[in-house]
Motif scaffolding. Structure first.
Motif, PDB file in Angstrom:
ATOM      1  N   LYS A 173     -24.246  12.162  14.123  1.00  0.00           N
ATOM      2  CA  LYS A 173     -22.992  13.096  14.423  1.00  0.00           C
ATOM      3  C   LYS A 173     -21.774  12.097  14.221  1.00  0.00           C
ATOM      4  O   LYS A 173     -21.668  11.056  14.529  1.00  0.00           O
ATOM      5  CB  LYS A 173     -23.128  13.640  15.887  1.00  0.00           C
ATOM      6  N   THR A 174     -20.918  12.701  13.620  1.00  0.00           N
ATOM      7  CA  THR A 174     -19.615  12.017  13.282  1.00  0.00           C
ATOM      8  C   THR A 174     -18.663  11.844  14.684  1.00  0.00           C
ATOM      9  O   THR A 174     -18.494  12.925  15.383  1.00  0.00           O
ATOM     10  CB  THR A 174     -18.549  12.980  12.358  1.00  0.00           C
ATOM     11  N   VAL A 175     -18.475  10.587  14.651  1.00  0.00           N
ATOM     12  CA  VAL A 175     -17.829  10.545  16.075  1.00  0.00           C
ATOM     13  C   VAL A 175     -16.275   9.854  16.286  1.00  0.00           C
ATOM     14  O   VAL A 175     -15.452   9.882  16.769  1.00  0.00           O
ATOM     15  CB  VAL A 175     -18.631   9.586  17.206  1.00  0.00           C
ATOM     16  N   ASN A 176     -16.080   9.487  14.790  1.00  0.00           N
ATOM     17  CA  ASN A 176     -14.721   9.151  14.490  1.00  0.00           C
ATOM     18  C   ASN A 176     -14.436   8.885  12.914  1.00  0.00           C
ATOM     19  O   ASN A 176     -15.630   8.953  12.199  1.00  0.00           O
ATOM     20  CB  ASN A 176     -14.443   7.624  15.055  1.00  0.00           C
ATOM     21  N   SER A 177     -13.356   9.122  12.511  1.00  0.00           N
ATOM     22  CA  SER A 177     -13.000   8.967  10.908  1.00  0.00           C
ATOM     23  C   SER A 177     -11.594   8.305  10.890  1.00  0.00           C
ATOM     24  O   SER A 177     -10.706   8.175  11.892  1.00  0.00           O
ATOM     25  CB  SER A 177     -13.137  10.224  10.164  1.00  0.00           C
ATOM     26  N   VAL A 178     -11.315   7.803   9.665  1.00  0.00           N
ATOM     27  CA  VAL A 178     -10.046   7.297   9.457  1.00  0.00           C
ATOM     28  C   VAL A 178      -9.562   7.446   7.898  1.00  0.00           C
ATOM     29  O   VAL A 178     -10.765   7.030   6.924  1.00  0.00           O
ATOM     30  CB  VAL A 178      -9.742   5.790   9.725  1.00  0.00           C
ATOM     31  N   VAL A 225     -17.211  -0.947  18.939  1.00  0.00           N
ATOM     32  CA  VAL A 225     -17.512  -1.193  17.539  1.00  0.00           C
ATOM     33  C   VAL A 225     -16.178  -1.416  16.826  1.00  0.00           C
ATOM     34  O   VAL A 225     -14.921  -0.582  17.174  1.00  0.00           O
ATOM     35  CB  VAL A 225     -18.503  -0.404  16.925  1.00  0.00           C
ATOM     36  N   SER A 226     -16.264  -2.143  15.761  1.00  0.00           N
ATOM     37  CA  SER A 226     -14.924  -2.207  14.820  1.00  0.00           C
ATOM     38  C   SER A 226     -15.534  -1.954  13.680  1.00  0.00           C
ATOM     39  O   SER A 226     -16.745  -2.316  13.160  1.00  0.00           O
ATOM     40  CB  SER A 226     -14.656  -3.733  14.969  1.00  0.00           C
ATOM     41  N   TRP A 227     -14.821  -1.176  12.746  1.00  0.00           N
ATOM     42  CA  TRP A 227     -15.402  -0.630  11.451  1.00  0.00           C
ATOM     43  C   TRP A 227     -14.284  -0.383  10.371  1.00  0.00           C
ATOM     44  O   TRP A 227     -13.179  -0.334  10.793  1.00  0.00           O
ATOM     45  CB  TRP A 227     -16.218   0.537  11.625  1.00  0.00           C
ATOM     46  N   GLY A 228     -14.596  -0.194   9.238  1.00  0.00           N
ATOM     47  CA  GLY A 228     -13.723   0.191   8.093  1.00  0.00           C
ATOM     48  C   GLY A 228     -14.057   0.171   6.711  1.00  0.00           C
ATOM     49  O   GLY A 228     -15.408   0.109   6.787  1.00  0.00           O
ATOM     50  N   SER A 284      -9.132  -0.320   8.810  1.00  0.00           N
ATOM     51  CA  SER A 284      -9.758  -1.008   9.610  1.00  0.00           C
ATOM     52  C   SER A 284      -9.685  -0.281  10.889  1.00  0.00           C
ATOM     53  O   SER A 284      -8.214   0.167  11.383  1.00  0.00           O
ATOM     54  CB  SER A 284      -9.682  -2.533   9.752  1.00  0.00           C
ATOM     55  N   VAL A 285     -10.557  -0.246  12.003  1.00  0.00           N
ATOM     56  CA  VAL A 285     -10.454   0.391  13.265  1.00  0.00           C
ATOM     57  C   VAL A 285     -11.198  -0.675  14.324  1.00  0.00           C
ATOM     58  O   VAL A 285     -12.396  -0.908  13.975  1.00  0.00           O
ATOM     59  CB  VAL A 285     -11.350   1.802  13.428  1.00  0.00           C
ATOM     60  N   GLU A 286     -10.534  -1.342  14.872  1.00  0.00           N
ATOM     61  CA  GLU A 286     -10.985  -2.104  15.877  1.00  0.00           C
ATOM     62  C   GLU A 286     -11.051  -1.735  17.526  1.00  0.00           C
ATOM     63  O   GLU A 286     -10.356  -0.997  17.768  1.00  0.00           O
ATOM     64  CB  GLU A 286     -10.052  -3.571  16.095  1.00  0.00           C
ATOM     65  N   LYS A 330      -8.004   0.423  23.989  1.00  0.00           N
ATOM     66  CA  LYS A 330      -7.394   1.300  23.297  1.00  0.00           C
ATOM     67  C   LYS A 330      -7.620   0.798  21.699  1.00  0.00           C
ATOM     68  O   LYS A 330      -7.629  -0.324  21.733  1.00  0.00           O
ATOM     69  CB  LYS A 330      -6.005   1.334  23.180  1.00  0.00           C
ATOM     70  N   GLU A 331      -8.116   1.666  20.839  1.00  0.00           N
ATOM     71  CA  GLU A 331      -8.638   1.166  19.397  1.00  0.00           C
ATOM     72  C   GLU A 331      -7.277   0.760  18.726  1.00  0.00           C
ATOM     73  O   GLU A 331      -6.049   1.227  19.015  1.00  0.00           O
ATOM     74  CB  GLU A 331      -9.319   2.168  18.747  1.00  0.00           C
TER      75      GLU A 331
END
Length: 149
Positions: free
Chosen positions: A45-50, A119-122, A131-133, A141-142
């Motif tokens: 399931k999608t939980v975040n996006s950028v 998690v950190s991702w991008g 990038s999202v840290e 706070k991300e």
């Protein structure tokens, strides 16, 4: 190593994660209207996006049955192959995964065990890097960064 050099400004972990993805490079192609669930799996399931500028979106998904996160970068307009990447990193466990190369519609999937961890991702498409840290971990706070190179 060009990708590692370009991403270094986004943070030390980002450079490490993206540089290592070159070894896993493949060329993916898919029909238009690719979804995060189509890349990662129906149970995710999608939980975040950028957004990656106007070029596409990096999606963070989660599967509650196995505790894994998945990341995928999906282009808004599939077409000729462009440089793309998707990565995910769990600082607490030092586990990371990703995909990097020239793709027609998406980069990924990259899977890590993330239950109970930040998690950190991008990823990137062409010259736009995001990038999202410290994501999806309640109290922290991300931090989101978009860079055009």
């Amino acid at each position: 190593m060009r990708i590692a050099r370009d991403v270094a400004a986004l943070g030390a972990f980002t450079a490490l994660a993206v540089a290592g993805t070159a070894a896993m490079s493949t060329t993916a192609s898919a029909a238009p209207n690719v979804t995060p669930q189509g890349v990662c799996g129906k149970a995710y399931k999608t939980v975040n996006s950028v957004p990656v500028g106007s070029l596409g979106t990096v999606y963070l998904t989660y599967n509650s049955a196995n505790g894994k996160n998945c990341v995928a970068t999906i282009r808004a307009n599939p077409g000729s192959a462009k440089p793309m990447s998707a990565y995910i990193y769990v600082p607490a466990t030092d586990e990371w995964a990703g995909d990097d190369g020239n793709f027609t519609s998406y980069a990924g999937p990259g899977y890590v065990y993330g239950k109970g961890y930040c998690v950190s991702w991008g990823g990137h498409i062409s010259n736009v890097y995001v990038s999202v840290e410290n994501s999806n971990c309640a109290a922290l706070k991300e931090q989101r960064v978009t860079e055009i190179r």
